[in-house]
Every structure is written in C-alpha cells, then in structure tokens.
Design a protein around this motif. Structure first.
Motif, short mmCIF file in Angstrom:
data_model
loop_
_atom_site.label_atom_id
_atom_site.label_comp_id
_atom_site.label_asym_id
_atom_site.label_seq_id
_atom_site.Cartn_x
_atom_site.Cartn_y
_atom_site.Cartn_z
N VAL A 93 0.84 -1.20 0.00
CA VAL A 93 0.00 0.00 0.00
C VAL A 93 0.87 1.26 0.00
CG1 VAL A 93 -1.74 1.30 1.27
CG2 VAL A 93 -1.90 -1.19 1.13
N VAL A 94 1.97 1.22 0.76
CA VAL A 94 2.90 2.35 0.78
C VAL A 94 3.47 2.60 -0.61
CG1 VAL A 94 5.17 3.09 1.58
CG2 VAL A 94 3.52 2.21 3.21
N PHE A 109 -2.98 11.34 -0.98
CA PHE A 109 -2.80 9.90 -1.13
C PHE A 109 -2.05 9.29 0.05
CE2 PHE A 109 -3.36 11.39 -5.52
CZ PHE A 109 -4.40 10.58 -5.91
N ILE A 110 -0.98 9.96 0.50
CA ILE A 110 -0.22 9.40 1.63
C ILE A 110 -1.02 9.52 2.92
CG2 ILE A 110 1.04 11.46 2.39
CD1 ILE A 110 2.42 7.87 1.97
N LYS A 111 -1.90 10.54 3.02
CA LYS A 111 -2.74 10.67 4.20
C LYS A 111 -3.80 9.57 4.25
CE LYS A 111 -2.30 15.67 4.88
NZ LYS A 111 -3.02 16.96 4.88
N MET A 112 -4.22 9.11 3.07
CA MET A 112 -5.22 8.04 3.01
C MET A 112 -4.63 6.67 3.28
SD MET A 112 -7.48 9.19 -0.32
CE MET A 112 -8.37 7.61 -0.29
N LYS A 113 -3.30 6.57 3.19
CA LYS A 113 -2.64 5.27 3.33
C LYS A 113 -3.00 4.54 4.62
CE LYS A 113 1.02 4.51 5.17
NZ LYS A 113 1.43 3.96 6.49
N PRO A 114 -2.94 5.19 5.82
CA PRO A 114 -3.32 4.47 7.04
C PRO A 114 -4.75 3.97 7.01
CG PRO A 114 -2.12 6.48 7.59
CD PRO A 114 -2.44 6.56 6.12
N THR A 115 -5.64 4.74 6.41
CA THR A 115 -7.04 4.30 6.30
C THR A 115 -7.13 3.02 5.49
OG1 THR A 115 -7.84 6.58 6.41
CG2 THR A 115 -9.36 4.92 5.54
N ILE A 116 -6.43 2.99 4.35
CA ILE A 116 -6.46 1.82 3.48
C ILE A 116 -5.80 0.62 4.15
CG2 ILE A 116 -5.77 0.90 1.24
CD1 ILE A 116 -7.86 3.12 1.11
N VAL A 117 -4.63 0.85 4.77
CA VAL A 117 -3.91 -0.25 5.42
C VAL A 117 -4.73 -0.84 6.55
CG1 VAL A 117 -1.92 -0.82 6.87
CG2 VAL A 117 -1.60 0.53 4.80
N LEU A 165 -9.08 2.47 14.02
CA LEU A 165 -7.94 3.27 13.58
C LEU A 165 -8.19 3.90 12.21
CD1 LEU A 165 -4.85 1.12 14.62
CD2 LEU A 165 -5.76 3.15 15.76
N ALA A 166 -8.84 3.15 11.32
CA ALA A 166 -9.14 3.69 9.99
C ALA A 166 -10.08 4.89 10.09
CB ALA A 166 -9.76 2.60 9.12
N VAL A 167 -11.09 4.78 10.94
CA VAL A 167 -12.05 5.88 11.11
C VAL A 167 -11.37 7.10 11.72
CG1 VAL A 167 -14.13 6.62 12.34
CG2 VAL A 167 -14.05 4.35 11.27
N VAL A 171 -10.92 11.01 10.21
CA VAL A 171 -11.36 12.21 10.93
C VAL A 171 -10.22 13.22 11.06
CG1 VAL A 171 -12.15 13.09 13.16
CG2 VAL A 171 -13.19 11.02 12.19
N VAL A 172 -9.01 12.70 11.41
CA VAL A 172 -7.88 13.60 11.66
C VAL A 172 -7.38 14.26 10.39
CG1 VAL A 172 -5.48 13.71 12.45
CG2 VAL A 172 -7.16 12.40 13.76
N TRP A 173 -7.13 13.49 9.33
CA TRP A 173 -6.53 14.11 8.15
C TRP A 173 -7.49 15.03 7.41
CZ3 TRP A 173 -7.60 14.18 2.96
CH2 TRP A 173 -8.39 13.18 2.41
N ARG A 174 -8.78 14.77 7.55
CA ARG A 174 -9.75 15.62 6.86
C ARG A 174 -10.09 16.90 7.62
NH1 ARG A 174 -12.30 13.12 2.56
NH2 ARG A 174 -11.93 10.87 2.38
N ASN A 175 -9.73 16.96 8.91
CA ASN A 175 -10.14 18.11 9.71
C ASN A 175 -8.99 18.89 10.35
OD1 ASN A 175 -13.30 17.86 9.96
ND2 ASN A 175 -12.52 15.78 10.21
#
Length: 220
Positions: A93-94, A109-117, A165-167, A171-175
């Motif tokens: 994913v990285v 894209f890199i901010k979404m990585k933890p959500t996807i992982v 953790l995904a949720v 919340v954090v990266w979008r706000n």
C-alpha cells in the motif's frame, strides 16, 4: 523441499523465529523515518540536495518512508528467508499510495494510506474468521502462544480495532493540518495501540498454552 516466500503458519516447525524486539524495530522503524524526515525535510534537502527533487518535506518523508519499508522487508527476508504478511501488505500500500503522492505531488494519497492499510487489515482478519482462520497468530505468535479460542478472540478484537484506527485517521486528516496529522500518526496512534494491547493481557493469560500446559502438569 519447497520453500515458502510468505512466513509459515503460527507454531509451524518450519517457521523461523525472529527476536521480538528486532521485529518491533523493523515494523516501527519506517514510521519513525517518516516522522523525522517530515519534521527535518528542509535540513535533509540542504544536506542531501538530491532530496530536493521530491519537493516539500512531506514528499521527502514519503520517498524515504518507501525506501525504509523496502529495507525493512529486505532485512526480514535476510533473517528468516520469508516475508511477514502484515508488513508486506503495508509495504504494498505504501508503494502504491506513496508513488501516487510523489507523482501527482498530492499529499492526499499518503494521508489516506493508514485508512487503506487499517481497512485491509480489518478485512483480512475478520474475513479470515469467516473461513475459520485466526490470522493474527502470524503477527504475534513469536511474542506469546495462545490456544485456538484465544487466537480467535484476539483476531476479532484486533479486526475491530483496525476499523477504529481507519475511522480515526479519516477524521484527523480531513479536519486538521498536515503537521498535526503527522504528529498524531506517530505520537498518538502508537500510544493508543499500546493501551489497547495492554487491555488484552487478561485474555492472553487466560488462553496462554503455556499456562494451560502448566495447569495440566499440576493436575497430574
């Protein structure tokens, strides 16, 4: 005898053991590289001009994060001649999201990585349970040994925790700002995970095969 590229099943005689501290360092190391490079990106670019090609500090951190993940997997392979499943998924994913981040110069894209992982981990663990497989044993069997029911319960709990953790990452990266997201990723996510792990100690003690074996020996 055939050689398996992926790590062997938990408790398999063919599974090569790795020092738990080394395993932890290999899994945490790339994250620390990412945090350091993001906070010291300008200094790193001044010291190593080639890094300027990446762009802003977050993109430098992304490139070094990808390199650190590759090194981590290479070290795991050199020691055990196999690839750990969870870090391999993270590395894939990285590679995909890191490449998109650098190519498009878009930090989303890199901010979404933890959500996807974390979403993938949850899907793998909970999906495995549907097929009667407690896959968490692949990750933790070198740290402790549990009976089948213990691994099933642990796998369910971790699957739900990865969804949490995904949720939280969404919340954090979008706000919040990028710097806050990076700091939260390193200095909040890890403590939250450690606290969660500590809450699992009673279950581990209850289902430890070593404890059960000791109880059987006492009863004879």
């Amino acid at each position: 005898m055939s050689h398996h590229i992926l790590e062997e099943e938990p408790n398999s005689p063919a599974r090569k053991e790795m020092n738990p501290l080394l395993k932890f360092a290999l899994e945490l190391g790339p994250l620390m590289v990412f945090f350091f490079a993001n906070s010291r990106g300008e200094q790193l670019a001044a010291t190593f001009p080639i890094l300027k090609e990446f762009g802003e500090p977050l993109f430098i951190a992304t490139g070094l994060f990808m390199a650190a993940m590759a090194i981590s997997l290479a070290v795991s392979w050199a020691i055990t001649r196999s690839l750990p499943i969870m870090p391999l998924v993270t590395g894939a994913v990285v590679l995909v999201f890191g490449s998109l981040t650098l190519w498009l110069q878009d930090e989303t894209f890199i901010k979404m990585k933890p959500t996807i992982v974390n979403g993938l981990f949850a899907a793998v663990l909970l999906g495995g349970l549907l097929f009667g497989k407690s896959l968490l044993g692949y990750v933790f069997d070198q740290a402790f040994k549990l009976d089948a029911e213990g691994w099933r319960k642990m796998t369910l709990r971790w699957g739900l925790f990865f969804i949490f953790l995904a949720v939280v990452n969404e919340v954090v990266w979008r706000n919040f700002s990028t710097d806050f997201w990076v700091a939260f990723k390193v200095w909040a996510t890890m403590p939250i995970t450690i606290i969660f792990m500590l809450t699992q100690i009673p279950l581990i003690k209850q289902h430890s095969t070593e404890r059960l074996a000791g109880a059987e020996d006492t009863g004879r």
